[in-house]
Design a protein around this motif. Sequence first.
Motif, PDB file in Angstrom:
ATOM      1  N   LEU A 139      20.790   3.061   6.385  1.00 48.18           N
ATOM      2  CA  LEU A 139      20.600   1.927   7.282  1.00 48.18           C
ATOM      3  C   LEU A 139      21.772   1.795   8.248  1.00 48.18           C
ATOM      4  CD1 LEU A 139      19.413  -0.726   4.647  1.00 48.18           C
ATOM      5  CD2 LEU A 139      17.975   0.614   6.203  1.00 48.18           C
ATOM      6  N   ASP A 140      21.456   1.355   9.469  1.00 52.00           N
ATOM      7  CA  ASP A 140      22.520   1.120  10.446  1.00 52.00           C
ATOM      8  C   ASP A 140      23.548   0.131   9.904  1.00 52.00           C
ATOM      9  OD1 ASP A 140      21.179   2.812  12.119  1.00 52.00           O
ATOM     10  OD2 ASP A 140      20.560   1.281  13.562  1.00 52.00           O
ATOM     11  N   GLU A 141      23.098  -0.843   9.125  1.00 49.19           N
ATOM     12  CA  GLU A 141      24.006  -1.853   8.597  1.00 49.19           C
ATOM     13  C   GLU A 141      25.089  -1.229   7.719  1.00 49.19           C
ATOM     14  OE1 GLU A 141      20.757  -1.963   8.598  1.00 49.19           O
ATOM     15  OE2 GLU A 141      20.048  -3.939   9.275  1.00 49.19           O
ATOM     16  N   ARG A 142      24.735  -0.204   6.975  1.00 50.92           N
ATOM     17  CA  ARG A 142      25.729   0.451   6.120  1.00 50.92           C
ATOM     18  C   ARG A 142      26.745   1.218   6.951  1.00 50.92           C
ATOM     19  NH1 ARG A 142      22.014   2.812   1.092  1.00 50.92           N
ATOM     20  NH2 ARG A 142      21.246   0.762   0.393  1.00 50.92           N
ATOM     21  N   VAL A 143      26.264   1.855   8.004  1.00 55.08           N
ATOM     22  CA  VAL A 143      27.191   2.559   8.894  1.00 55.08           C
ATOM     23  C   VAL A 143      28.113   1.558   9.586  1.00 55.08           C
ATOM     24  CG1 VAL A 143      27.376   4.086  10.892  1.00 55.08           C
ATOM     25  CG2 VAL A 143      25.519   4.413   9.244  1.00 55.08           C
ATOM     26  N   GLU A 156      35.676  11.091   2.047  1.00 54.00           N
ATOM     27  CA  GLU A 156      34.512  10.829   1.191  1.00 54.00           C
ATOM     28  C   GLU A 156      34.541   9.415   0.629  1.00 54.00           C
ATOM     29  OE1 GLU A 156      34.461  13.765  -1.853  1.00 54.00           O
ATOM     30  OE2 GLU A 156      33.795  15.391  -0.518  1.00 54.00           O
ATOM     31  N   GLN A 157      35.720   8.949   0.230  1.00 56.20           N
ATOM     32  CA  GLN A 157      35.818   7.619  -0.359  1.00 56.20           C
ATOM     33  C   GLN A 157      35.387   6.532   0.616  1.00 56.20           C
ATOM     34  OE1 GLN A 157      36.470   6.939  -3.648  1.00 56.20           O
ATOM     35  NE2 GLN A 157      36.192   9.169  -3.682  1.00 56.20           N
ATOM     36  N   ILE A 158      35.642   6.751   1.904  1.00 60.10           N
ATOM     37  CA  ILE A 158      35.216   5.779   2.922  1.00 60.10           C
ATOM     38  C   ILE A 158      33.714   5.853   3.142  1.00 60.10           C
ATOM     39  CG2 ILE A 158      35.422   5.148   5.367  1.00 60.10           C
ATOM     40  CD1 ILE A 158      38.300   6.159   5.276  1.00 60.10           C
ATOM     41  N   LEU A 159      33.169   7.064   3.050  1.00 59.16           N
ATOM     42  CA  LEU A 159      31.762   7.271   3.408  1.00 59.16           C
ATOM     43  C   LEU A 159      30.790   7.099   2.245  1.00 59.16           C
ATOM     44  CD1 LEU A 159      32.000  10.329   5.844  1.00 59.16           C
ATOM     45  CD2 LEU A 159      32.131   7.874   6.339  1.00 59.16           C
ATOM     46  N   VAL A 160      31.266   6.787   1.070  1.00 63.41           N
ATOM     47  CA  VAL A 160      30.370   6.600  -0.080  1.00 63.41           C
ATOM     48  C   VAL A 160      29.207   5.652   0.228  1.00 63.41           C
ATOM     49  CG1 VAL A 160      30.200   5.607  -2.403  1.00 63.41           C
ATOM     50  CG2 VAL A 160      32.009   7.243  -1.878  1.00 63.41           C
ATOM     51  N   PRO A 161      29.421   4.508   0.885  1.00 66.15           N
ATOM     52  CA  PRO A 161      28.315   3.560   1.094  1.00 66.15           C
ATOM     53  C   PRO A 161      27.173   4.086   1.967  1.00 66.15           C
ATOM     54  CG  PRO A 161      30.429   2.450   1.362  1.00 66.15           C
ATOM     55  CD  PRO A 161      30.712   3.910   1.311  1.00 66.15           C
ATOM     56  N   VAL A 162      27.408   5.122   2.773  1.00 70.52           N
ATOM     57  CA  VAL A 162      26.343   5.595   3.668  1.00 70.52           C
ATOM     58  C   VAL A 162      25.454   6.652   3.013  1.00 70.52           C
ATOM     59  CG1 VAL A 162      27.724   5.061   5.707  1.00 70.52           C
ATOM     60  CG2 VAL A 162      27.722   7.399   4.800  1.00 70.52           C
ATOM     61  N   GLY A 163      25.779   7.051   1.777  1.00 69.27           N
ATOM     62  CA  GLY A 163      24.948   8.023   1.093  1.00 69.27           C
ATOM     63  C   GLY A 163      25.214   9.450   1.557  1.00 69.27           C
ATOM     64  N   TYR A 164      24.892  10.410   0.680  1.00 72.49           N
ATOM     65  CA  TYR A 164      25.108  11.830   0.984  1.00 72.49           C
ATOM     66  C   TYR A 164      26.514  12.040   1.543  1.00 72.49           C
ATOM     67  CZ  TYR A 164      20.019  11.885   0.584  1.00 72.49           C
ATOM     68  OH  TYR A 164      18.732  11.735   0.134  1.00 72.49           O
ATOM     69  N   TYR A 165      27.468  11.346   0.936  1.00 67.29           N
ATOM     70  CA  TYR A 165      28.791  11.256   1.548  1.00 67.29           C
ATOM     71  C   TYR A 165      29.549  12.583   1.567  1.00 67.29           C
ATOM     72  CZ  TYR A 165      30.259  10.765  -3.351  1.00 67.29           C
ATOM     73  OH  TYR A 165      30.467  10.956  -4.690  1.00 67.29           O
ATOM     74  N   ARG A 166      29.288  13.450   0.602  1.00 69.95           N
ATOM     75  CA  ARG A 166      29.979  14.740   0.629  1.00 69.95           C
ATOM     76  C   ARG A 166      29.499  15.588   1.809  1.00 69.95           C
ATOM     77  NH1 ARG A 166      29.368  14.106  -5.099  1.00 69.95           N
ATOM     78  NH2 ARG A 166      31.423  13.836  -6.082  1.00 69.95           N
TER      79      ARG A 166
END
Length: 239
Positions: A54-58, A84-94
Amino acid sequence: MNAAADTDLPIAEKRRARRILRLLQTRYPRHRLELDFDSPLQLLVAATLAAQTLDERVNAVRPVLFERYPAAADLAAAVPQELEQILVPVGYYRQKTRNVIKLATVLVERHAGAVPETLEELVALPWVGRKTANMVLGNAFGQPAISVDTHVSRVVARLGWAPEKDVGAAEAALQARYDKRDWVAVNQLLILHGRRTCHARRPACAACPLAPECRSSALGEQDPDKARALLKDGAPAQP
């Protein structure tokens, strides 16, 4: 794609398109792109992160991300585990971490860290397709551009302007019906309409301002109360 090639579009159809634009502007008077950004780089990266989320997560991770990595060179040099730790909430973070680092690296190598301002250069970047490129051109650089996502494709098809899932036909249909100065606004409005009213599975047709102009207005919910209940946040109910 060039709207000038479509010289046989009936004047009545162009007038219909203008009516549809006015109806959408009335429904969504404060329309804008729902991805937040402060620079072309931020929008390009946000669009990359928005895949399958979702755009909200980004939007929620954006301030932290760009405070830590304000420039393309910073992102290119990022330690993957920290990003990666910052991007965890957006999913598929790796995978998204790898994508962002590679994208930033190419920006540094080819464009001195700047986001290019042409379609050809943008689509040559890793994981940047025509949709994302046009989004950046239209919203970050103010160029006339139409970014066809699933919402735009669906609404255009239901209006009878192009086959659904034919991105090229949808882009050409909108170019043919609207002046270049309106392309970005039309794009934003159609995305909002697809998200909030003209849903994929059950469109809120009885609460839709486009119903008198839409060739698919019998497709969705015909009960006014039930249709109003289907409207997503930000879409006012029809009186």
